[in-house]
Motif scaffolding. Sequence first.
Motif, PDB file in Angstrom:
ATOM      1  N   THR A  33      23.295 -30.496  17.433  1.00 24.01           N
ATOM      2  CA  THR A  33      22.777 -29.102  17.540  1.00 24.01           C
ATOM      3  C   THR A  33      22.494 -28.884  18.807  1.00 24.01           C
ATOM      4  O   THR A  33      21.845 -29.536  19.700  1.00 24.01           O
ATOM      5  CB  THR A  33      21.920 -28.753  16.431  1.00 24.01           C
ATOM      6  N   GLU A  34      22.382 -27.376  18.926  1.00 19.79           N
ATOM      7  CA  GLU A  34      21.551 -26.871  20.479  1.00 19.79           C
ATOM      8  C   GLU A  34      20.127 -27.551  20.712  1.00 19.79           C
ATOM      9  O   GLU A  34      19.672 -27.887  21.446  1.00 19.79           O
ATOM     10  CB  GLU A  34      21.572 -25.530  20.442  1.00 19.79           C
ATOM     11  N   ARG A  35      19.367 -27.508  19.637  1.00 14.53           N
ATOM     12  CA  ARG A  35      18.153 -27.913  19.451  1.00 14.53           C
ATOM     13  C   ARG A  35      18.050 -29.487  19.848  1.00 14.53           C
ATOM     14  O   ARG A  35      17.231 -29.878  20.725  1.00 14.53           O
ATOM     15  CB  ARG A  35      17.184 -27.889  18.158  1.00 14.53           C
ATOM     16  N   GLN A  36      18.927 -30.231  19.145  1.00 18.23           N
ATOM     17  CA  GLN A  36      18.803 -31.837  19.247  1.00 18.23           C
ATOM     18  C   GLN A  36      19.644 -32.000  20.802  1.00 18.23           C
ATOM     19  O   GLN A  36      18.764 -32.802  21.518  1.00 18.23           O
ATOM     20  CB  GLN A  36      19.861 -32.252  18.336  1.00 18.23           C
ATOM     21  N   ALA A  37      20.251 -31.254  21.330  1.00 23.85           N
ATOM     22  CA  ALA A  37      20.804 -31.219  22.822  1.00 23.85           C
ATOM     23  C   ALA A  37      19.326 -31.258  23.689  1.00 23.85           C
ATOM     24  O   ALA A  37      19.516 -31.973  24.757  1.00 23.85           O
ATOM     25  CB  ALA A  37      21.705 -30.281  23.053  1.00 23.85           C
TER      26      ALA A  37
END
Length: 332
Positions: free
Chosen positions: A78-82
């Motif tokens: 996800t964006e947060r994980q990236a």
Amino acid sequence: MKNPYLNFLFAKPQFVLIVLFLFSSCNTLQDKKVIKLAHGLDMSHPVHKAMVFMAQDLEKRSNGTMAVEIYPNQQLGTERQALELLQIGSLDMTKVSAAVMENFSPNMKVFGLPFLFRDRAHIFNVLDGDIGKELLDGGQKYWLKGLGYYDSGSRSFYTKEKPVESPEDLKGLKIRVMESITAMNMVNSLGGSPTPISWGELYTSLQQGVVDGAENNPPSFYLSRHYEVCKFYSLDEHTSVPDVLIMGTHLWNDLNEQQQKWVQTSVDLSVAHQRELWAKAEQEALDAVKKAGVQVINPDKSKFQKKVANMYEGYKDENEIYNLINRIQKVE
């Protein structure tokens, strides 16, 4: 400097696999610097196309000594994980919404405030001026180097069972929002029930009734095929949250001055190119969802503005944010 996210990341098995994958090939192949860029959008999205443009320009501009490998569709999380992968140095670049970025660089939350911008010209004047640059630079102390903003249009509500013609229509509805406290506060202020869900899981969540609707810009509504489930799209245009292209400081600081200039120039050119793509894609998306049977509503925006007006005063005790609000409102 100790990274506060390190233990959190490696507590998740899927992160260990992603990190091992990213480290499995060196980022320098012979004399070529290879930059890994991950994001969550479809390959037909204008923002993805802009990043491809950037990658092609950078390779040409650097005479083949630099290249960008792009991993779309949440292939690496996800964006947060990236963003977390950038912080630990196992990913080089990503594109995220400024709404997600606020969890890492707090002043970015200003972009999530509803009805902050008067029109498109006002948005671009802010993003391209001193305020925009300050906010990009503000992420560096969190290991995140902001490079530029991609236009993400304006976000509006789409729902399954009934149209949203006024804030009262949101009462009792579970509305998907990004992982953003500001977005959650906005939906609460309008009477809805905010429900954070990752973009990749949203289609199924809409189908299964986990949420009753969501909010996003026209191209994202169309390309995600959410219009197959949600047949009402209310263009209240409550927020204009840009996308942010970010490089991890681990890589930025490792580039020499010439390489940094090449990267920044290619990004700047892609930003201009993306704005042209976006204007066309926005109209095409609206035409397509109408053809697919979606009812597009143009509600009285003033009713929504009145409901969220108190959110601005809620930042009086946060001097930096409150000053940013006032500075943005004064930009011509």
